[in-house]
Design a protein around this motif. Structure first.
Motif, PDB file in Angstrom:
ATOM      1  N   SER A 164       0.817  -1.214   0.000  1.00 19.80           N
ATOM      2  CA  SER A 164       0.000   0.000   0.000  1.00 19.80           C
ATOM      3  C   SER A 164       0.850   1.264   0.000  1.00 19.80           C
ATOM      4  O   SER A 164       0.479   2.269  -0.613  1.00 19.80           O
ATOM      5  CB  SER A 164      -0.958   0.006   1.196  1.00 19.80           C
ATOM      6  OG  SER A 164      -0.260  -0.140   2.417  1.00 19.80           O
ATOM      7  N   TYR A 165       2.018   1.245   0.660  1.00 22.23           N
ATOM      8  CA  TYR A 165       2.859   2.449   0.649  1.00 22.23           C
ATOM      9  C   TYR A 165       3.413   2.709  -0.743  1.00 22.23           C
ATOM     10  O   TYR A 165       3.502   3.861  -1.186  1.00 22.23           O
ATOM     11  CB  TYR A 165       3.998   2.319   1.660  1.00 22.23           C
ATOM     12  CG  TYR A 165       4.758   3.612   1.837  1.00 22.23           C
ATOM     13  CD1 TYR A 165       4.229   4.647   2.599  1.00 22.23           C
ATOM     14  CD2 TYR A 165       6.005   3.819   1.244  1.00 22.23           C
ATOM     15  CE1 TYR A 165       4.909   5.845   2.762  1.00 22.23           C
ATOM     16  CE2 TYR A 165       6.691   5.005   1.401  1.00 22.23           C
ATOM     17  CZ  TYR A 165       6.144   6.011   2.160  1.00 22.23           C
ATOM     18  OH  TYR A 165       6.816   7.207   2.309  1.00 22.23           O
ATOM     19  N   LEU A 166       3.774   1.644  -1.464  1.00 21.17           N
ATOM     20  CA  LEU A 166       4.247   1.825  -2.835  1.00 21.17           C
ATOM     21  C   LEU A 166       3.150   2.417  -3.709  1.00 21.17           C
ATOM     22  O   LEU A 166       3.406   3.292  -4.544  1.00 21.17           O
ATOM     23  CB  LEU A 166       4.707   0.492  -3.422  1.00 21.17           C
ATOM     24  CG  LEU A 166       6.023  -0.082  -2.904  1.00 21.17           C
ATOM     25  CD1 LEU A 166       6.294  -1.424  -3.564  1.00 21.17           C
ATOM     26  CD2 LEU A 166       7.178   0.876  -3.135  1.00 21.17           C
ATOM     27  N   VAL A 167       1.918   1.948  -3.525  1.00 20.18           N
ATOM     28  CA  VAL A 167       0.801   2.483  -4.298  1.00 20.18           C
ATOM     29  C   VAL A 167       0.631   3.968  -3.998  1.00 20.18           C
ATOM     30  O   VAL A 167       0.417   4.791  -4.895  1.00 20.18           O
ATOM     31  CB  VAL A 167      -0.492   1.710  -3.983  1.00 20.18           C
ATOM     32  CG1 VAL A 167      -1.689   2.352  -4.663  1.00 20.18           C
ATOM     33  CG2 VAL A 167      -0.362   0.266  -4.442  1.00 20.18           C
ATOM     34  N   HIS A 168       0.743   4.317  -2.749  1.00 22.63           N
ATOM     35  CA  HIS A 168       0.618   5.718  -2.337  1.00 22.63           C
ATOM     36  C   HIS A 168       1.645   6.604  -3.046  1.00 22.63           C
ATOM     37  O   HIS A 168       1.371   7.768  -3.345  1.00 22.63           O
ATOM     38  CB  HIS A 168       0.789   5.809  -0.820  1.00 22.63           C
ATOM     39  CG  HIS A 168       0.983   7.186  -0.292  1.00 22.63           C
ATOM     40  ND1 HIS A 168      -0.005   8.142  -0.314  1.00 22.63           N
ATOM     41  CD2 HIS A 168       2.063   7.783   0.274  1.00 22.63           C
ATOM     42  CE1 HIS A 168       0.452   9.260   0.220  1.00 22.63           C
ATOM     43  NE2 HIS A 168       1.709   9.066   0.583  1.00 22.63           N
ATOM     44  N   LEU A 169       2.829   6.036  -3.340  1.00 23.14           N
ATOM     45  CA  LEU A 169       3.886   6.826  -3.977  1.00 23.14           C
ATOM     46  C   LEU A 169       3.655   7.058  -5.467  1.00 23.14           C
ATOM     47  O   LEU A 169       4.292   7.933  -6.058  1.00 23.14           O
ATOM     48  CB  LEU A 169       5.240   6.123  -3.809  1.00 23.14           C
ATOM     49  CG  LEU A 169       5.776   5.959  -2.392  1.00 23.14           C
ATOM     50  CD1 LEU A 169       7.090   5.209  -2.431  1.00 23.14           C
ATOM     51  CD2 LEU A 169       5.948   7.310  -1.721  1.00 23.14           C
ATOM     52  N   LEU A 170       2.775   6.278  -6.084  1.00 23.99           N
ATOM     53  CA  LEU A 170       2.660   6.310  -7.535  1.00 23.99           C
ATOM     54  C   LEU A 170       2.016   7.578  -8.079  1.00 23.99           C
ATOM     55  O   LEU A 170       2.135   7.874  -9.249  1.00 23.99           O
ATOM     56  CB  LEU A 170       1.879   5.085  -8.026  1.00 23.99           C
ATOM     57  CG  LEU A 170       2.562   3.727  -7.827  1.00 23.99           C
ATOM     58  CD1 LEU A 170       1.655   2.606  -8.297  1.00 23.99           C
ATOM     59  CD2 LEU A 170       3.888   3.680  -8.562  1.00 23.99           C
ATOM     60  N   SER A 171       1.299   8.301  -7.253  1.00 21.55           N
ATOM     61  CA  SER A 171       0.621   9.486  -7.757  1.00 21.55           C
ATOM     62  C   SER A 171       0.494  10.529  -6.662  1.00 21.55           C
ATOM     63  O   SER A 171       0.102  10.219  -5.535  1.00 21.55           O
ATOM     64  CB  SER A 171      -0.767   9.134  -8.298  1.00 21.55           C
ATOM     65  OG  SER A 171      -1.478  10.302  -8.625  1.00 21.55           O
ATOM     66  N   ASP A 172       0.811  11.787  -7.006  1.00 22.88           N
ATOM     67  CA  ASP A 172       0.644  12.882  -6.057  1.00 22.88           C
ATOM     68  C   ASP A 172      -0.819  13.271  -5.895  1.00 22.88           C
ATOM     69  O   ASP A 172      -1.189  13.951  -4.938  1.00 22.88           O
ATOM     70  CB  ASP A 172       1.441  14.118  -6.510  1.00 22.88           C
ATOM     71  CG  ASP A 172       2.938  13.882  -6.457  1.00 22.88           C
ATOM     72  OD1 ASP A 172       3.371  13.042  -5.648  1.00 22.88           O
ATOM     73  OD2 ASP A 172       3.667  14.521  -7.239  1.00 22.88           O
ATOM     74  N   THR A 173      -1.660  12.879  -6.847  1.00 18.89           N
ATOM     75  CA  THR A 173      -3.051  13.297  -6.809  1.00 18.89           C
ATOM     76  C   THR A 173      -3.973  12.250  -6.208  1.00 18.89           C
ATOM     77  O   THR A 173      -5.129  12.524  -5.946  1.00 18.89           O
ATOM     78  CB  THR A 173      -3.554  13.614  -8.240  1.00 18.89           C
ATOM     79  OG1 THR A 173      -3.443  12.435  -9.037  1.00 18.89           O
ATOM     80  CG2 THR A 173      -2.714  14.719  -8.859  1.00 18.89           C
ATOM     81  N   ALA A 174      -3.458  11.055  -5.987  1.00 13.31           N
ATOM     82  CA  ALA A 174      -4.302   9.995  -5.439  1.00 13.31           C
ATOM     83  C   ALA A 174      -4.565  10.257  -3.965  1.00 13.31           C
ATOM     84  O   ALA A 174      -3.692  10.735  -3.245  1.00 13.31           O
ATOM     85  CB  ALA A 174      -3.613   8.644  -5.608  1.00 13.31           C
ATOM     86  N   PRO A 194      -2.176   5.731   6.870  1.00 15.59           N
ATOM     87  CA  PRO A 194      -0.793   5.360   7.209  1.00 15.59           C
ATOM     88  C   PRO A 194      -0.709   4.292   8.286  1.00 15.59           C
ATOM     89  O   PRO A 194       0.273   3.557   8.347  1.00 15.59           O
ATOM     90  CB  PRO A 194      -0.194   6.685   7.694  1.00 15.59           C
ATOM     91  CG  PRO A 194      -1.026   7.746   7.052  1.00 15.59           C
ATOM     92  CD  PRO A 194      -2.409   7.171   6.989  1.00 15.59           C
ATOM     93  N   ALA A 195      -1.736   4.188   9.133  1.00 10.14           N
ATOM     94  CA  ALA A 195      -1.716   3.161  10.171  1.00 10.14           C
ATOM     95  C   ALA A 195      -1.751   1.763   9.572  1.00 10.14           C
ATOM     96  O   ALA A 195      -1.369   0.790  10.228  1.00 10.14           O
ATOM     97  CB  ALA A 195      -2.900   3.347  11.119  1.00 10.14           C
ATOM     98  N   GLY A 196      -2.205   1.641   8.322  1.00  9.43           N
ATOM     99  CA  GLY A 196      -2.253   0.343   7.665  1.00  9.43           C
ATOM    100  C   GLY A 196      -1.070   0.072   6.763  1.00  9.43           C
ATOM    101  O   GLY A 196      -0.981  -1.016   6.182  1.00  9.43           O
ATOM    102  N   TRP A 197      -0.165   1.036   6.600  1.00 13.90           N
ATOM    103  CA  TRP A 197       1.022   0.806   5.787  1.00 13.90           C
ATOM    104  C   TRP A 197       1.961  -0.162   6.506  1.00 13.90           C
ATOM    105  O   TRP A 197       2.053  -0.194   7.728  1.00 13.90           O
ATOM    106  CB  TRP A 197       1.756   2.114   5.538  1.00 13.90           C
ATOM    107  CG  TRP A 197       1.056   3.055   4.610  1.00 13.90           C
ATOM    108  CD1 TRP A 197       0.090   2.760   3.705  1.00 13.90           C
ATOM    109  CD2 TRP A 197       1.274   4.469   4.519  1.00 13.90           C
ATOM    110  NE1 TRP A 197      -0.307   3.887   3.033  1.00 13.90           N
ATOM    111  CE2 TRP A 197       0.405   4.959   3.509  1.00 13.90           C
ATOM    112  CE3 TRP A 197       2.112   5.371   5.168  1.00 13.90           C
ATOM    113  CZ2 TRP A 197       0.356   6.300   3.146  1.00 13.90           C
ATOM    114  CZ3 TRP A 197       2.070   6.704   4.809  1.00 13.90           C
ATOM    115  CH2 TRP A 197       1.192   7.168   3.800  1.00 13.90           C
ATOM    116  N   GLY A 198       2.705  -0.905   5.735  1.00 15.95           N
ATOM    117  CA  GLY A 198       3.700  -1.797   6.313  1.00 15.95           C
ATOM    118  C   GLY A 198       3.230  -3.235   6.381  1.00 15.95           C
ATOM    119  O   GLY A 198       2.036  -3.542   6.348  1.00 15.95           O
TER     120      GLY A 198
END
Length: 530
Positions: free
Chosen positions: A439-449, A454-458
């Protein structure tokens, strides 16, 4: 757009935690080892870095084994970049606040023409020993010999580790699609040498069972041409002797022992044409083994109804627990998407987005007993009753029943970004399941998403308290560092566990900022029984 499409999914809130309590301690972490001044630029001296910024290349604890109070482990460097470049054929240089992949622009690729562009981020893997509270880097002993140093430099990472007879073994794939093996004496801790096994191209796990040590191997580049199981018959004097005790149509990913037999999980071959080449579970004849009589007792096509997506499955962690064999699936992010994009190019943004969304899969969890017999029983514990399947004639996606109803819940333990069942290990009276959560990698893919929680990252760690209970969460946020996207390996110590973490965020090296640091971590998890 990819990230926005993927972030439409959600990570479910975990159920109440197990009654037992857990505490985790950080025992070791990768340190910055290079300075980065921009894609394609020479690396300045350091660290410390007078120019550029500190970078930590060592990203995975890739293979780990415990010998009494000792924990030996080997690393992989920039593994996320190597997977993107080689496995996904996406070798366009990228840099952001969290990581950089240089590929062909890397100084390593520029200075060494034999390094493929897709693997330009390769760095020398390392071997470490944690012994009675002291962590030492043993890599220099390998580098002391020119021949061993050349072999280590060509190794993509120490993907598997095991021990038997006072010998600690590490195995990892090489740049030339062969398998490199390194050995240490567990008593004296002395380096014993290295060898290249030219017939094999990959290895993912060692297993000690019934007095012997076994190695699951793959054949060809990244193991994509077939598989094997090897039995070690070496010693301190001759540590590189192996017998092949299985030839499998697909590479062996993980191994387990139950009822006097071995079980191997496999990854689909590069171009599967038969069910036997699809990711699955294989059962050996009773030990001792002579190389014949292995049978496939489950394969991913019995669940996944999209034929092309089926060919991208892997099966990972496997363990015997409570009279059952448990296993789980693995899904390289966007691998199924890439396969569909190549086979069925889409004409509009809407259909391209649908292709991205409907090719994602979360990890499924299974168990079986009496496998390979007329009484065989298999249960889906976490998974889906319906999956999207592409209809080439109509150019649309349709929901198709899988034929299964999950006993406990949705795939990914309810988190759509839990894509790997990376390891399963029994410690004490519990079964533990370790995941990769991207999920953190997905979050990095777009500035507009929109951001996910964050509690679920990792990475997640889940436990089955018994064979009659659903899984319960131990930790769902990377054990204190949400950049830890995977728990790559585990080693039991009574009721407790040593955990080897995967964290590829190679530019997150500033301890003064509000973001945790990148690089591998070694963690001990202590369980207090209620």
């Amino acid at each position: 757009m990819t990230a926005a499409v993927l972030l439409g999914a959600s990570a479910a809130v975990a159920p109440a935690a197990a009654a037992d309590t857990y505490a985790h301690r950080l025992l070791g972490k990768a340190a910055p080892d290079e300075c980065f001044a921009g894609i394609g630029q020479p690396y300045p001296p350091g660290p410390p870095c007078a120019r550029g910024q500190a970078k930590v290349n060592q990203s995975y604890v890739w293979g780990m084994t415990r010998v009494g109070r000792q924990v030996w482990f080997g690393t992989g460097a920039n593994t996320h970049c190597l997977t993107s470049g080689s496995g996904l054929a996406d070798a366009d240089p990228v840099v952001n606040d969290d990581y950089v992949c240089e590929f062909a622009e890397s100084q390593v690729a520029k200075e060494h023409p034999t390094v493929p562009d897709a693997l330009g981020d390769i760095r020398v893997p390392q071997i470490w020993l944690y012994d009675a509270g002291v962590l030492t880097n043993r890599t220099a002993e390998v580098m002391a010999s020119d021949a061993d140093a050349r072999r280590l430099r060509s190794t993509l990472g120490m993907r598997a580790a095991g021990n038997a007879g006072g010998v600690v073994l590490f195995a990892g794939p090489s740049l030339t699609s062969t398998l490199n093996v390194f050995a240490f004496d567990a008593v004296t801790k002395r380096f014993l040498g290295s060898r290249t096994l030219a017939r094999y191209g990959n290895a993912r796990t060692f297993l000690a069972a019934a007095g012997d040590l076994y190695l699951g191997a793959g054949i060809g580049p990244d193991g994509g041409l077939g598989g094997a199981v090897l039995r070690w018959r070496g010693n301190r004097i001759a540590p590189f002797l192996f017998d092949r005790v299985a030839t499998l149509p697909a590479q062996a990913a993980d191994l387990a022992y139950a009822d006097g037999r071995l079980y191997a999980t496999t990854w689909s071959t590069a171009r599967p044409t038969t069910d036997a080449q699809i990711a699955g579970v294989w059962r050996s004849p009773p030990l001792p083994l002579d190389g014949a009589g292995w049978t496939q007792v489950w394969q991913a096509g019995s669940y996944e109804k999209d034929p092309l997506t089926t060919t991208t499955y892997g099966v990972g962690g496997v363990a015997a627990y409570g009279g059952w064999l448990y296993w789980g699936s693995m899904h390289v992010p966007l691998k199924a998407t890439k396969a569909h994009q190549a086979a069925y190019p889409q004409p509009t943004e809407e259909t391209r987005n649908a292709q991205i969304r409907y090719t994602q899969r979360a990890a499924t969890i299974w168990r079986g007993r009496d496998l390979g017999t007329p009484e065989q029983q298999i249960e889906l514990l976490y998974g889906e009753s319906v999956l999207p399947v592409y209809q080439p004639t109509g150019g649309a996606w349709a929901p198709v029943p899988t034929g299964w109803t999950a006993r406990y819940g949705k795939s990914g333990f309810g988190n759509t970004f839990n894509n790997y069942t990376w390891r399963m290990t029994v410690a004490g009276d519990r079964l533990y399941v370790a995941t990769m959560d991207w999920s953190y990698l997905v979050h990095l893919l777009s500035d507009t998403a929109p951001p996910t929680d964050p509690a679920g990252w990792g990475a997640d760690l889940w436990t089955f308290p018994s064979a009659d209970s659903p899984a319960q969460p131990v930790n769902v946020s990377g054990l204190g560092n949400h950049l830890n996207y995977g728990i790559r390996t585990m080693a039991a110590d009574g009721d407790d566990l040593y955990l080897g973490l995967a964290n590829p965020m190679n530019l997150r090296t500033d301890p003064a900022d509000s973001v945790p640091e990148g690089g591998w971590e070694l963690i001990r998890l202590d369980r207090t029984v209620s």
